[in-house]
Each structure stands twice: as structure tokens, then as C-alpha cells.
Motif scaffolding. Structure first.
Motif, short mmCIF file in Angstrom:
data_model
loop_
_atom_site.label_atom_id
_atom_site.label_comp_id
_atom_site.label_asym_id
_atom_site.label_seq_id
_atom_site.Cartn_x
_atom_site.Cartn_y
_atom_site.Cartn_z
N THR A 148 0.83 -1.20 0.00
CA THR A 148 0.00 0.00 0.00
C THR A 148 0.86 1.24 0.00
O THR A 148 1.97 1.25 0.55
CB THR A 148 -0.94 0.03 1.22
OG1 THR A 148 -1.86 1.12 1.09
CG2 THR A 148 -0.18 0.18 2.52
N LEU A 149 0.35 2.29 -0.66
CA LEU A 149 0.99 3.60 -0.63
C LEU A 149 -0.07 4.63 -0.29
O LEU A 149 -1.10 4.70 -0.95
CB LEU A 149 1.66 3.94 -1.96
CG LEU A 149 2.41 5.27 -1.99
CD1 LEU A 149 3.70 5.16 -2.77
CD2 LEU A 149 1.54 6.37 -2.63
N HIS A 150 0.19 5.44 0.73
CA HIS A 150 -0.75 6.49 1.10
C HIS A 150 -0.63 7.64 0.09
O HIS A 150 -1.55 7.90 -0.67
CB HIS A 150 -0.44 6.97 2.52
CG HIS A 150 -1.47 7.90 3.06
ND1 HIS A 150 -1.54 8.21 4.39
CD2 HIS A 150 -2.48 8.60 2.47
CE1 HIS A 150 -2.55 9.06 4.60
NE2 HIS A 150 -3.12 9.31 3.44
N TYR A 151 0.50 8.33 0.09
CA TYR A 151 0.82 9.24 -1.00
C TYR A 151 2.33 9.44 -1.04
O TYR A 151 3.03 9.27 -0.05
CB TYR A 151 0.08 10.58 -0.87
CG TYR A 151 0.46 11.43 0.33
CD1 TYR A 151 1.54 12.31 0.27
CD2 TYR A 151 -0.27 11.37 1.50
CE1 TYR A 151 1.88 13.10 1.36
CE2 TYR A 151 0.05 12.15 2.60
CZ TYR A 151 1.13 13.01 2.53
OH TYR A 151 1.47 13.79 3.60
N GLY A 152 2.85 9.77 -2.20
CA GLY A 152 4.28 9.94 -2.39
C GLY A 152 4.57 10.15 -3.86
O GLY A 152 3.67 10.40 -4.66
N LYS A 153 5.84 10.05 -4.26
CA LYS A 153 6.19 10.23 -5.66
C LYS A 153 7.53 9.57 -5.96
O LYS A 153 8.36 9.34 -5.07
CB LYS A 153 6.24 11.71 -6.04
CG LYS A 153 7.19 12.55 -5.21
CD LYS A 153 7.06 14.03 -5.59
CE LYS A 153 7.98 14.90 -4.72
NZ LYS A 153 7.85 16.34 -5.06
N ASP A 154 7.69 9.22 -7.23
CA ASP A 154 8.98 8.74 -7.76
C ASP A 154 9.48 7.49 -7.05
O ASP A 154 10.69 7.31 -6.85
CB ASP A 154 10.04 9.84 -7.68
CG ASP A 154 9.65 11.07 -8.48
OD1 ASP A 154 8.97 10.90 -9.51
OD2 ASP A 154 10.02 12.20 -8.09
N ASN A 155 8.57 6.58 -6.69
CA ASN A 155 8.97 5.28 -6.17
C ASN A 155 9.03 4.26 -7.31
O ASN A 155 8.35 4.41 -8.32
CB ASN A 155 7.98 4.82 -5.10
CG ASN A 155 7.93 5.77 -3.91
OD1 ASN A 155 8.89 5.88 -3.16
ND2 ASN A 155 6.80 6.46 -3.75
N ILE A 156 9.83 3.23 -7.12
CA ILE A 156 9.94 2.16 -8.11
C ILE A 156 9.58 0.85 -7.41
O ILE A 156 10.22 0.47 -6.42
CB ILE A 156 11.35 2.08 -8.71
CG1 ILE A 156 11.68 3.38 -9.45
CG2 ILE A 156 11.47 0.88 -9.64
CD1 ILE A 156 13.11 3.45 -9.96
N ILE A 157 8.56 0.17 -7.94
CA ILE A 157 8.09 -1.10 -7.39
C ILE A 157 8.28 -2.14 -8.49
O ILE A 157 7.53 -2.18 -9.46
CB ILE A 157 6.61 -1.02 -6.98
CG1 ILE A 157 6.30 0.30 -6.26
CG2 ILE A 157 6.22 -2.22 -6.14
CD1 ILE A 157 7.06 0.54 -4.99
N THR A 158 9.29 -3.00 -8.36
CA THR A 158 9.63 -3.87 -9.49
C THR A 158 10.11 -5.25 -9.02
O THR A 158 10.75 -5.38 -7.97
CB THR A 158 10.71 -3.20 -10.37
OG1 THR A 158 10.92 -3.98 -11.55
CG2 THR A 158 12.02 -3.04 -9.62
N ASN A 159 9.76 -6.26 -9.81
CA ASN A 159 10.24 -7.63 -9.58
C ASN A 159 9.88 -8.16 -8.20
O ASN A 159 10.67 -8.86 -7.56
CB ASN A 159 11.76 -7.71 -9.80
CG ASN A 159 12.14 -7.58 -11.26
OD1 ASN A 159 11.54 -8.21 -12.13
ND2 ASN A 159 13.12 -6.75 -11.54
N ASN A 160 8.68 -7.85 -7.74
CA ASN A 160 8.18 -8.40 -6.49
C ASN A 160 7.10 -9.45 -6.75
O ASN A 160 6.54 -9.53 -7.84
CB ASN A 160 7.56 -7.28 -5.64
CG ASN A 160 8.54 -6.17 -5.34
OD1 ASN A 160 9.38 -6.29 -4.45
ND2 ASN A 160 8.44 -5.05 -6.07
N ILE A 161 6.79 -10.24 -5.72
CA ILE A 161 5.63 -11.11 -5.73
C ILE A 161 4.70 -10.64 -4.62
O ILE A 161 5.09 -10.60 -3.45
CB ILE A 161 6.00 -12.59 -5.52
CG1 ILE A 161 6.94 -13.08 -6.62
CG2 ILE A 161 4.74 -13.45 -5.46
CD1 ILE A 161 7.45 -14.49 -6.42
N PHE A 162 3.46 -10.28 -5.00
CA PHE A 162 2.43 -9.87 -4.05
C PHE A 162 1.28 -10.87 -4.19
O PHE A 162 0.71 -11.01 -5.28
CB PHE A 162 1.94 -8.46 -4.35
CG PHE A 162 3.01 -7.40 -4.25
CD1 PHE A 162 3.66 -7.15 -3.05
CD2 PHE A 162 3.37 -6.66 -5.37
CE1 PHE A 162 4.65 -6.18 -2.97
CE2 PHE A 162 4.35 -5.67 -5.29
CZ PHE A 162 4.99 -5.44 -4.08
#
Length: 299
Positions: A148-162
Motif C-alpha cells: 500500500t501507498l498512502h501518497y508519495g512520488k517517484d517510487n519504483i516497485i519492481t520484480n516483487n511477488i504480491f
């Protein structure tokens, strides 16, 4: 700003932290507030009543001393246990250039299931979390959402298993501010029985750039949902994710067969051997049934 007095170069490695929160329920396994450069690696954190690892202490986008935090190869499980709300296996706050969450295994994070209870999240990027890399993590069987993300910017979410969390797998953003919050690429997202892949999906095309993800429902195959009524492929404008699924039929079959045979468990990833070499999570030989996580009342 020049901060010569700053706390810096902290190392917390190869520890087992458990049964925390018995006196103060809101105790945290490992907490960093203001720190420049830290290594939180190869720790096993379990049997607590609140967040496993907490990183940062500034709400929003103001200058934040905390940066260059390495949170890697930790095993975090069976926390929350239905006592409190608003927690994560790993929790971040504020702008944190150079911070990396990688190779962590998180499962069974359970918030208060009663009226008003919410927020048993696996990876929880809270207010203002920005410039953070989230990669190669396995997050599953959480009471609310895997990520989960509340608020933010310029994050990278990659190569995960959810996978196989109760409310949805990905909570895209709690507050949309008109900019991209994250690039969401090359992840495997596994759900079951029409539990939504994404929640707050109406914000997804603008808030998150999604590309090259593999998405699957154990029971219903490619008919994945953003909510209980709307098919994923009719509601989400991430056409590249669709193409990724079509190109990856053999991968989809493997995921589906494995998930069914393991009866909603992801075996072989729930323990790892801690060593001074900071080795990644290893498969174990024996299988054991994971306890069913309590459902939170996520946002």
C-alpha cells in the motif's frame, strides 16, 4: 542542510526479534527515525503486535534526514495479530533518496478485525514516501493488502511477488495529488476468488505507471478484478500488463498449479537462514501450513 551531528552508519544484522509489544503494544521490532545510511539486513522479526521495521519520521515532502537505508533479506511474519491498526511489515515515511527494500519475505500481518480497525499491510509506504526502490520482495497472506501507498512520488516497485492477501493485493494510493506515485513494473500479482488485484483503481492510470506485470486469479484465471464488480481488463488502462499476461501463458499455468496444490500457501519462502554473508531467503525442505491471517478492514 549541514547536519554534522546526524546519526549515521547504523548496522542491524543477523538478529531474531520476537515477542515484542507485550508491555507496550505499539512497540516496533526495529525503528529508525532520523538516520543517514543504515543497513537493516538478515533479521527475523515475528510474534509482535505492531510494525516489524519502521523507517523515517517526517510526514509529507519536507526535508528529511533519513536516506540511504538498506532494508534487505529480512523475514517478517505473524505480527499485529489483531491487536492494533495501521501497521506494516515494513513501514516508511517521508522522502528517502537511496532507500532500498529488497529481498524481504513478509506474511501474516493482521490488524484489529473489529469495527474501526484497519491496515494490516505487508509493505506500507506512508505519507510522503518518495524515491524508494521496492524490489525482489515476497509479500503474502496479509490481512489487508500486500502493498500500500498512502501518497508519495517517484517510487519504483519492481520484480516483487504480491500474493493472496485478504482485501486486495495492491492499494494504489490513498491520496492522489496529480503526479505519478510509482512505476509498477515486472511484478507477479496473485489473487484468488475475485479478491481485487488493485484497490483505489480509479486512480491507477494517473497515479501509477504499470507495465509488464503478470496478474492471475487462482480460481478465475485471467478474469481478475479491480473491485468486486469490475473486471480488471475492462477497468484498467494498463494495456501492457494485458500483453504481458498473454506472452506468459506457461508462467501463468505454473503459478496457478502451484497455488492450488499448496492450498493458498507459498511454501519454501517462509524461513531463511541468517548468515553474515547477507544471503537471500532460501527454500526449506519441509512444508508447513501457514496460519490463516485475520482480515483487517483496510482503507
Amino acid at each position: 542542510p549541514n547536519t554534522p551531528e546526524a546519526t549515521e552508519n547504523i548496522t542491524v544484522k543477523n538478529n531474531e526479534i520476537y515477542k515484542y509489544g507485550r508491555k507496550f503494544f505499539c512497540a516496533i521490532g526495529i525503528q529508525l527515525t532520523f538516520c543517514d545510511t543504515a543497513y537493516i539486513e538478515n533479521n527475523e522479526i515475528h510474534d509482535g503486535y505492531y510494525t516489524g521495521i519502521s523507517d523515517g519520521w517526517i510526514w509529507g515532502y519536507a526535508y528529511h534526514l533519513t536516506r540511504n537505508i538498506s532494508i534487505k533479506n529480512n523475514l517478517i511474519y505473524n505480527i499485529g495479530q489483531g491487536w492494533l491498526s495501521d501497521m506494516g511489515g515494513i513501514y516508511t515515511l517521508g522522502v528517502q533518496p537511496g532507500t532500498v527494500l529488497s529481498g524481504n519475505v513478509i506474511h501474516n500481518v493482521a490488524a484489529d478485525p473489529g469495527q474501526g480497525g484497519y491496515g494490516g499491510w505487508g509493505i506500507y509506504l506512508d505519507e510522503g514516501s518518495s524515491e524508494i526502490l521496492v524490489e525482489k520482495n515476497l509479500v503474502f497472506a496479509c490481512g489487508s493488502d500486500s502493498y500500500t501507498l498512502h501518497y508519495g512520488k517517484d517510487n519504483i516497485i519492481t520484480n516483487n511477488i504480491f500474493a493472496l492477501s485478504a482485501d486486495s493485493q495492491i492499494h494504489t494510493c490513498g491520496r492522489y495529488e496529480g503526479h505519478n506515485t510509482a512505476d509498477f513494473t515486472k511484478n507477479i500479482v496473485l489473487t484468488d476468488d475475485h479478491v481485487p488485484v488493485f484497490s483505489q483503481a480509479e486512480k491507477l492510470p494517473q497515479a501509477v505507471r504499470a507495465d509488464g506485470n503478470i496478474i492471475w486469479d487462482v480460481t478465475n484465471g485471467a478474469d481478475t478484478f479491480t473491485d468486486r464488480k469490475t473486471l480488471f481488463n475492462k477497468n484498467l488502462s494498463a494495456a501492457s500488463a494485458q500483453k504481458s499476461r498473454r506472452r506468459s501463458r506457461s508462467v501463468r499455468r505454473t503459478i496457478r498449479a502451484d497455488a492450488r496444490s499448496s492450498r493458498r500457501r507459498l511454501s519454501g519462502w517462509t524461513r531463511f537462514t541468517r548468515s553474515s554473508s547477507s544471503s537471500p531467503p532460501r527454500r526449506r525442505r519441509s512444508r508447513s501450513r501457514e496460519s490463516k491471517s485475520k482480515r483487517g478492514n483496510g482503507c
